[in-house]
Design a protein around this motif. Structure first.
Motif, PDB file in Angstrom:
ATOM      1  N   UNK A 161       0.838  -1.190   0.000  1.00  0.00           N
ATOM      2  CA  UNK A 161       0.000   0.000   0.000  1.00  0.00           C
ATOM      3  C   UNK A 161       0.882   1.251   0.000  1.00  0.00           C
ATOM      4  N   UNK A 162       0.370   2.386  -0.475  1.00  0.00           N
ATOM      5  CA  UNK A 162       1.169   3.618  -0.507  1.00  0.00           C
ATOM      6  C   UNK A 162       1.766   3.943   0.858  1.00  0.00           C
ATOM      7  N   UNK A 163       3.054   4.282   0.866  1.00  0.00           N
ATOM      8  CA  UNK A 163       3.735   4.646   2.099  1.00  0.00           C
ATOM      9  C   UNK A 163       4.332   3.492   2.860  1.00  0.00           C
ATOM     10  N   UNK A 164       4.138   2.253   2.393  1.00  0.00           N
ATOM     11  CA  UNK A 164       4.684   1.078   3.081  1.00  0.00           C
ATOM     12  C   UNK A 164       6.015   0.700   2.443  1.00  0.00           C
ATOM     13  N   UNK A 165       7.004   0.459   3.277  1.00  0.00           N
ATOM     14  CA  UNK A 165       8.364   0.139   2.819  1.00  0.00           C
ATOM     15  C   UNK A 165       8.379  -1.157   2.033  1.00  0.00           C
ATOM     16  N   UNK A 166       8.826  -1.077   0.808  1.00  0.00           N
ATOM     17  CA  UNK A 166       8.933  -2.274  -0.032  1.00  0.00           C
ATOM     18  C   UNK A 166      10.261  -2.987   0.232  1.00  0.00           C
ATOM     19  N   UNK A 167      10.301  -4.307   0.059  1.00  0.00           N
ATOM     20  CA  UNK A 167      11.565  -5.029   0.242  1.00  0.00           C
ATOM     21  C   UNK A 167      12.671  -4.462  -0.633  1.00  0.00           C
ATOM     22  N   UNK A 168      13.808  -4.188  -0.014  1.00  0.00           N
ATOM     23  CA  UNK A 168      14.964  -3.667  -0.724  1.00  0.00           C
ATOM     24  C   UNK A 168      16.186  -4.504  -0.359  1.00  0.00           C
ATOM     25  N   UNK A 169      17.368  -3.970  -0.661  1.00  0.00           N
ATOM     26  CA  UNK A 169      18.588  -4.758  -0.465  1.00  0.00           C
ATOM     27  C   UNK A 169      18.740  -5.235   0.972  1.00  0.00           C
ATOM     28  N   UNK A 170      18.393  -4.377   1.951  1.00  0.00           N
ATOM     29  CA  UNK A 170      18.552  -4.787   3.344  1.00  0.00           C
ATOM     30  C   UNK A 170      17.596  -5.914   3.712  1.00  0.00           C
ATOM     31  N   UNK A 171      16.378  -5.890   3.131  1.00  0.00           N
ATOM     32  CA  UNK A 171      15.418  -6.967   3.369  1.00  0.00           C
ATOM     33  C   UNK A 171      15.953  -8.293   2.843  1.00  0.00           C
ATOM     34  N   UNK A 172      16.488  -8.275   1.631  1.00  0.00           N
ATOM     35  CA  UNK A 172      17.022  -9.506   1.035  1.00  0.00           C
ATOM     36  C   UNK A 172      18.257  -9.994   1.795  1.00  0.00           C
ATOM     37  N   UNK A 173      19.055  -9.060   2.275  1.00  0.00           N
ATOM     38  CA  UNK A 173      20.243  -9.424   3.052  1.00  0.00           C
ATOM     39  C   UNK A 173      19.849 -10.132   4.346  1.00  0.00           C
TER      40      UNK A 173
END
Length: 228
Positions: free
Chosen positions: A18-30
């Motif tokens: 949803x708008x404003x929610x943090x999407x998975x990025x490099x730190x999430x995958x790490x």
């Protein structure tokens, strides 16, 4: 029950955000790569602090763990609930401050990708997408609270996994967790290109000696701590 079995280290595909929610990025995958080495099988009670889209919580639930996920953002919890329903995976979702909502409960594993970006001004943002990354002048406003609370959250032999920027001081995190009675260490490092948030704060970060002139890469660290 899930209709599929999660692959260790892999995040769910096609997540709603949803708008404003943090999407998975490099730190999430790490952090997902670090979770691949943890026992997340049936019977394991797991807590995620700051679930966002629920990507990591669903990764753990897909491997059989009983997962509690907490977030201060209602939009994040709605997002995680939608993603869990789409995958038919059970999550216990709690809204509010992680320390208050988990009081009296202990877990086999706690993991977090907390806000850790140094930000001008005092305090934490009370609304907006910045809540997912802004963490006070040194980037440690949430990290330090997790360090202080970790012993009360972990069962004997339980583990904490946390990812954050090297800019925040990995050694300080290890020291705080060790002082709290846990066996802590940096277990992994990687480097990722600066994103738009850091680039937009370059002058301020350089003035505070948090970044070197012309720096373009950010170090990420995994901290692992065990209750002994």
């Amino acid at each position: 029950m899930s209709s599929t079995t999660a692959t260790p280290g892999a995040l769910p595909d096609g997540l709603i955000a949803l708008p404003g929610v943090y999407r998975p990025q490099a730190d999430t995958h790490f952090l997902a790569e670090a979770l691949a080495h943890e026992d997340l099988g049936p019977g394991r009670d797991v807590l995620e602090i700051g679930t966002g889209t629920g990507a990591l919580a669903l990764h753990a639930a897909g491997r059989g763990a009983r997962v509690t996920a907490v977030d201060v953002s209602w939009r994040a919890l709605m997002t995680a609930r939608l993603n869990a329903a789409r995958r038919r995976l059970p999550l216990r979702l709690l809204h509010g401050d992680f320390a208050a909502r988990t009081a009296g409960h202990r877990f086999d594993l706690v993991f977090a990708n907390p806000p850790y970006v140094p930000a001008p001004g005092g305090g934490l943002p009370s609304h907006g997408p910045e809540r997912a990354w802004d963490a006070g002048p040194d980037g440690r406003a949430v990290i330090d609270r997790i360090c202080a609370r970790a012993p009360a959250l972990l069962r004997e032999g339980g583990s904490l996994l946390m990812v954050h920027s090297g800019m925040c001081g990995a050694a300080e995190t290890v020291d705080r967790l060790s002082d709290a009675g846990l066996a802590a260490a940096v277990t992994a490092k990687t480097a990722v290109p600066w994103g738009p948030v850091l680039r937009g704060r370059r002058s301020w970060l350089e003035q505070r000696a948090l970044a070197a002139p012309h720096e373009e890469w950010e170090e990420l660290v995994i901290i692992r701590a065990v209750s002994v």
